[in-house]
Motif scaffolding. Structure first.
Motif, PDB file in Angstrom:
ATOM      1  N   ASN A 125     -16.811   7.386 -18.909  1.00 17.83           N
ATOM      2  CA  ASN A 125     -17.604   8.408 -19.592  1.00 17.83           C
ATOM      3  C   ASN A 125     -17.286   9.801 -19.046  1.00 17.83           C
ATOM      4  OD1 ASN A 125     -19.031   8.877 -17.228  1.00 17.83           O
ATOM      5  ND2 ASN A 125     -20.502   7.246 -17.718  1.00 17.83           N
ATOM      6  N   ARG A 126     -17.901  10.819 -19.695  1.00 18.56           N
ATOM      7  CA  ARG A 126     -17.598  12.207 -19.367  1.00 18.56           C
ATOM      8  C   ARG A 126     -17.909  12.535 -17.894  1.00 18.56           C
ATOM      9  NH1 ARG A 126     -17.019  17.171 -21.834  1.00 18.56           N
ATOM     10  NH2 ARG A 126     -18.150  18.851 -20.832  1.00 18.56           N
ATOM     11  N   ARG A 127     -19.027  11.985 -17.424  1.00 23.72           N
ATOM     12  CA  ARG A 127     -19.440  12.275 -16.049  1.00 23.72           C
ATOM     13  C   ARG A 127     -18.434  11.698 -15.030  1.00 23.72           C
ATOM     14  NH1 ARG A 127     -25.374  10.986 -13.541  1.00 23.72           N
ATOM     15  NH2 ARG A 127     -24.901  11.798 -11.479  1.00 23.72           N
ATOM     16  N   GLU A 128     -18.038  10.462 -15.316  1.00 23.65           N
ATOM     17  CA  GLU A 128     -17.062   9.818 -14.418  1.00 23.65           C
ATOM     18  C   GLU A 128     -15.726  10.558 -14.458  1.00 23.65           C
ATOM     19  OE1 GLU A 128     -17.191   5.912 -15.990  1.00 23.65           O
ATOM     20  OE2 GLU A 128     -18.282   5.110 -14.259  1.00 23.65           O
ATOM     21  N   SER A 129     -15.384  11.003 -15.669  1.00 26.04           N
ATOM     22  CA  SER A 129     -14.128  11.733 -15.816  1.00 26.04           C
ATOM     23  C   SER A 129     -14.146  13.030 -15.006  1.00 26.04           C
ATOM     24  CB  SER A 129     -13.903  12.027 -17.305  1.00 26.04           C
ATOM     25  OG  SER A 129     -12.823  12.895 -17.461  1.00 26.04           O
ATOM     26  N   LEU A 130     -15.285  13.752 -15.104  1.00 17.28           N
ATOM     27  CA  LEU A 130     -15.413  15.001 -14.336  1.00 17.28           C
ATOM     28  C   LEU A 130     -15.333  14.740 -12.840  1.00 17.28           C
ATOM     29  CD1 LEU A 130     -18.185  17.010 -16.210  1.00 17.28           C
ATOM     30  CD2 LEU A 130     -15.840  17.747 -15.734  1.00 17.28           C
ATOM     31  N   LYS A 131     -15.971  13.638 -12.434  1.00 16.26           N
ATOM     32  CA  LYS A 131     -15.980  13.273 -11.013  1.00 16.26           C
ATOM     33  C   LYS A 131     -14.548  12.990 -10.527  1.00 16.26           C
ATOM     34  CE  LYS A 131     -18.339  10.128  -7.876  1.00 16.26           C
ATOM     35  NZ  LYS A 131     -19.111   8.895  -7.802  1.00 16.26           N
ATOM     36  N   ALA A 132     -13.822  12.270 -11.382  1.00 14.14           N
ATOM     37  CA  ALA A 132     -12.429  11.946 -11.020  1.00 14.14           C
ATOM     38  C   ALA A 132     -11.592  13.217 -10.897  1.00 14.14           C
ATOM     39  CB  ALA A 132     -11.826  11.028 -12.076  1.00 14.14           C
ATOM     40  N   TRP A 133     -11.768  14.132 -11.862  1.00 16.80           N
ATOM     41  CA  TRP A 133     -11.023  15.401 -11.781  1.00 16.80           C
ATOM     42  C   TRP A 133     -11.422  16.191 -10.542  1.00 16.80           C
ATOM     43  CZ3 TRP A 133      -6.721  16.743 -13.881  1.00 16.80           C
ATOM     44  CH2 TRP A 133      -6.329  16.166 -15.099  1.00 16.80           C
ATOM     45  N   ILE A 165      -9.560  14.790  -7.574  1.00 17.48           N
ATOM     46  CA  ILE A 165      -8.110  15.061  -7.452  1.00 17.48           C
ATOM     47  C   ILE A 165      -7.787  16.563  -7.507  1.00 17.48           C
ATOM     48  CG2 ILE A 165      -7.354  12.836  -8.363  1.00 17.48           C
ATOM     49  CD1 ILE A 165      -6.690  14.318 -10.993  1.00 17.48           C
ATOM     50  N   ALA A 166      -8.804  17.386  -7.822  1.00 20.46           N
ATOM     51  CA  ALA A 166      -8.550  18.829  -7.953  1.00 20.46           C
ATOM     52  C   ALA A 166      -7.942  19.455  -6.694  1.00 20.46           C
ATOM     53  CB  ALA A 166      -9.834  19.554  -8.342  1.00 20.46           C
ATOM     54  N   PRO A 167      -8.473  19.169  -5.482  1.00 25.07           N
ATOM     55  CA  PRO A 167      -7.885  19.799  -4.297  1.00 25.07           C
ATOM     56  C   PRO A 167      -6.389  19.493  -4.166  1.00 25.07           C
ATOM     57  CG  PRO A 167      -9.967  18.771  -3.737  1.00 25.07           C
ATOM     58  CD  PRO A 167      -9.645  18.344  -5.131  1.00 25.07           C
ATOM     59  N   LEU A 216      -4.485  21.410  -6.870  1.00 24.54           N
ATOM     60  CA  LEU A 216      -4.394  22.842  -6.543  1.00 24.54           C
ATOM     61  C   LEU A 216      -3.383  23.083  -5.426  1.00 24.54           C
ATOM     62  CD1 LEU A 216      -8.134  23.952  -6.754  1.00 24.54           C
ATOM     63  CD2 LEU A 216      -6.247  24.678  -8.227  1.00 24.54           C
ATOM     64  N   TRP A 217      -3.413  22.189  -4.451  1.00 26.74           N
ATOM     65  CA  TRP A 217      -2.489  22.299  -3.321  1.00 26.74           C
ATOM     66  C   TRP A 217      -1.040  22.211  -3.827  1.00 26.74           C
ATOM     67  CZ3 TRP A 217      -3.097  23.213   1.878  1.00 26.74           C
ATOM     68  CH2 TRP A 217      -1.989  22.968   2.681  1.00 26.74           C
ATOM     69  N   THR A 218      -0.801  21.194  -4.662  1.00 26.31           N
ATOM     70  CA  THR A 218       0.554  21.011  -5.196  1.00 26.31           C
ATOM     71  C   THR A 218       0.970  22.204  -6.040  1.00 26.31           C
ATOM     72  OG1 THR A 218       0.029  18.669  -5.294  1.00 26.31           O
ATOM     73  CG2 THR A 218       2.016  19.359  -6.432  1.00 26.31           C
ATOM     74  N   LEU A 219       0.020  22.694  -6.830  1.00 29.23           N
ATOM     75  CA  LEU A 219       0.310  23.835  -7.700  1.00 29.23           C
ATOM     76  C   LEU A 219       0.660  25.071  -6.865  1.00 29.23           C
ATOM     77  CD1 LEU A 219       0.121  24.460 -10.807  1.00 29.23           C
ATOM     78  CD2 LEU A 219      -2.077  25.515 -10.300  1.00 29.23           C
TER      79      LEU A 219
END
Lengths: 282, 347
Positions: A2-10, A13-15, A18-21
């Motif tokens: 669901n949307r909440r789980e998807s946001l949590k997953a993002w 992995i965001a740090p 961002l680090w890779t970027l």
């Protein structure tokens, strides 16, 4: 999901993204843009030009530098594997488990010292008046002092010393994961120890060899310090040619083009070895 | 003492500590300025901490400056030949000639066309030396070293180290062929290149200062082409057989200058530092810095007799007359020289 789980997953992995970027994608993008610019006199001219890449293919010394880098890197990788495998094998199968930790600590000792200091130490050890030459003279093997540095041999010795230990670790980590039952089963089926090694242990340890070999390849082909200190600059490797562009002339566009070519070579090696690179096995 | 009083006292102490904190001066320098023996007298006199960042090659320095914020740097030590280009780029602040002992500088190192741009002083000469020959006088005689052409002699096969900087080294090769550095052109470069390539068979290594210095000190080689006092003087005490000389064909004279950054917010203090560096005391300490020795620009430098002997002080009139300041080629010739050098390394 669901949307909440998807946001949590993002969010999780965001740090990493961002680090890779910030530290990989953006610098490479900048370097790519630079590689199409030109250094004219003391100024960098922006615009699109393939001149730097044309220069690489038209100037013999650039191509020779790449071939030298490939030759040295392949030699170092092969020699390091040949030295590291028996060492890792002995560590995994012959050394009692309570001594393995100490043995592994000794194996990684070279990583504890500064890379530059280690290279200069080799310079003293391998010089004509160094301990190796003197020992060989004392043993009567050499009549005159012989220098083992300021040559390709010096570069290779410096690299092999470092990468043998790296490969030992990756191969050892792979070997200890191979169930001993496989060897017992091979023996039950009439295989000799050599046959069991050749048909069971060696194939199963290929991932460890490949991961170590790939790391060795990547680190070796991009290294500047060791050939600069131990190679005597009598033949150039690609990283040295890249540094020559930057030194006095600050020719970052040409240096960027050469760096991207080096990266392309590494990427090709990665693609070739990708099917064997199982990082989870080491 | 209650906790509030203690906290207040600590807060006040911290504020006072900050307000009386030692001021700092940031200098972008060559490694000879990192010697604490050089910095200490100035730091004590002005109660200042001099932060030094050393670099090699003006290209590297310019990259560092580009990546810094205006005002990050106060003092700049730079290759003299690059003073005009960094001054024209607006990096250096104008200086007042009267602040410096101009009359005490050796005449040959004053180089008005370099330190002055459009009649305005931007940097002061501080140290110079020679790209010439360093040698082990036990294995190579002084008589041999007086002639550059002996470098090609078969008796020195495998016994030569070449300093890895293409401009002075190619200029030395030109000198061996009877040309002045300023005679080098795109037309005669192929002949110089050929002569350079012939040197490769006697060459054991081509390296930076530390590389060639180590090779000479460990007996790996007997001669350094492009070496000079800056390579051997610092080793002299340990091994007096390590020497240097200017051959009869002459040598190339390098020189470094010191100036103040145009964006510095501490120009007065930075100028005081420059004045200290070119004073007799500063000059003696700079000339004998632990990183490398070389001649001070100020002829009144407070050096002792032993130090002067190592620097061949008494021979300077002849050496200055028979040496050529770095000839910096235009961008096109520079690129050709670098190409020739890269081919030499790969040869």
């Amino acid at each position: 999901m669901n949307r909440r789980e998807s946001l949590k997953a993002w969010g999780l992995i965001a740090p990493a993204l961002l680090w890779t970027l910030a530290f990989f994608v953006v610098p490479i993008a900048i370097m790519t843009v630079y590689s199409f610019w030109q250094r004219v006199g003391t100024k960098t001219v922006r615009g699109f030009s393939l001149d730097n890449y044309v220069a690489f293919f038209s100037k013999t010394y650039f191509r020779e530098a790449l071939f030298n880098s490939l030759e040295v890197t392949i030699l170092v990788t092969v020699i390091s594997i040949l030295l590291a495998y028996p060492l890792a094998y002995i560590l995994a199968y012959q050394v009692p488990s309570h001594w393995q930790r100490l043995a592994l600590s000794l194996a990684i000792l070279p990583f504890w010292t500064s890379y530059v200091v280690r290279s200069y130490s080799w310079l003293l050890v391998l010089s004509a008046k160094g301990i190796v030459s003197k020992s060989l003279q004392t043993l009567g093997i050499l009549h005159d002092p012989v220098s083992f540095v300021n040559s390709r041999m010096g570069t290779i010795i410096g690299f092999v010393h470092f990468f043998t230990m790296l490969l030992t670790l990756t191969i050892f980590a792979n070997l200890v994961q191979i169930p001993r039952n496989y060897l017992k089963a091979a023996a039950d089926l009439g295989a000799s120890r050599l046959q069991a090694f050749w048909h069971v242990t060696l194939p199963l340890s290929v991932p460890g060899i490949m991961v170590g070999a790939f790391l060795t390849f990547v680190l070796c082909i991009g290294d500047y310090i060791t050939p600069q200190i131990l190679g005597g600059n009598k033949e150039l490797l690609l990283p040295q040619v890249i540094m020559l562009q930057i030194g006095r002339q600050a020719n970052f566009p040409m240096a960027s083009a050469l760096s991207l070519i080096l990266m392309l070579v590494i990427s090709l090696v990665f693609l070739v070895s990708a099917r064997y690179l199982r990082l989870e096995r080491v | 003492m209650n906790i509030r009083v203690l906290g207040f006292t600590l807060f006040i102490s911290l504020c006072l500590g900050i307000s009386f904190a030692q001021s700092e001066l940031n200098a972008l320098v060559w490694c000879d300025h990192t010697d604490q023996a050089l910095l200490q007298p100035f730091e004590e006199k002005f109660n200042v901490k001099v932060n030094v960042k050393d670099y090699e090659g003006t290209g590297t320095a310019l990259s560092l400056i580009e990546q810094s914020r205006p005002g990050d740097w106060d003092v700049f030590v730079v290759d003299s030949v690059d003073v005009p280009r960094v001054a024209e780029a607006g990096i250096l602040a104008p200086l007042n000639e009267a602040d410096f002992p101009w009359d005490d500088f050796f005449d040959e190192v004053k180089l008005d066309d370099i330190h002055f741009v459009n009649g305005q002083l931007y940097a002061v000469p501080e140290k110079f030396g020679y790209n010439t020959l360093s040698f082990n006088n036990k294995n190579a005689s002084e008589a041999d070293m007086l002639d550059l052409n002996t470098l090609w002699d078969a008796k020195f096969e495998g016994k030569i180290a070449v300093y890895d900087y293409y401009i002075p080294t190619i200029e030395l090769i030109a000198l061996s062929m009877g040309m002045k550095p300023s005679d080098i052109t795109a037309e005669n470069l192929p002949q110089i290149k050929e002569r350079l390539f012939e040197l490769k068979k006697n060459t054991a290594l081509i390296g930076g200062v530390v590389g060639v210095q180590t090779a000479l000190a460990t007996g790996e080689v007997d001669i350094i082409v492009g070496g000079g006092e800056y390579v051997t003087a610092v080793l002299h005490e340990e091994d007096p057989s390590l020497d240097w000389i200017l051959p009869k064909q002459g040598g190339v004279r390098w020189q470094q200058a010191i100036g103040v950054f145009a964006d510095s917010e501490k120009k007065e203090l930075a100028t005081e530092f420059v004045k200290y560096i070119v004073s007799p005391e500063g000059q003696a300490r700079l000339a004998t810095s632990s990183c490398y020795w070389a001649m001070p620009a100020n002829s009144k430098a407070a050096l002792n007799d032993e130090q002067k002997a190592i620097l061949r002080w008494d021979e300077q009139p002849g050496y200055l007359a028979n040496s050529y300041p770095y000839y910096i080629p235009d961008a096109e010739l520079d690129a050709l020289m670098l190409e020739a050098w890269t081919e030499f390394l790969q040869y």
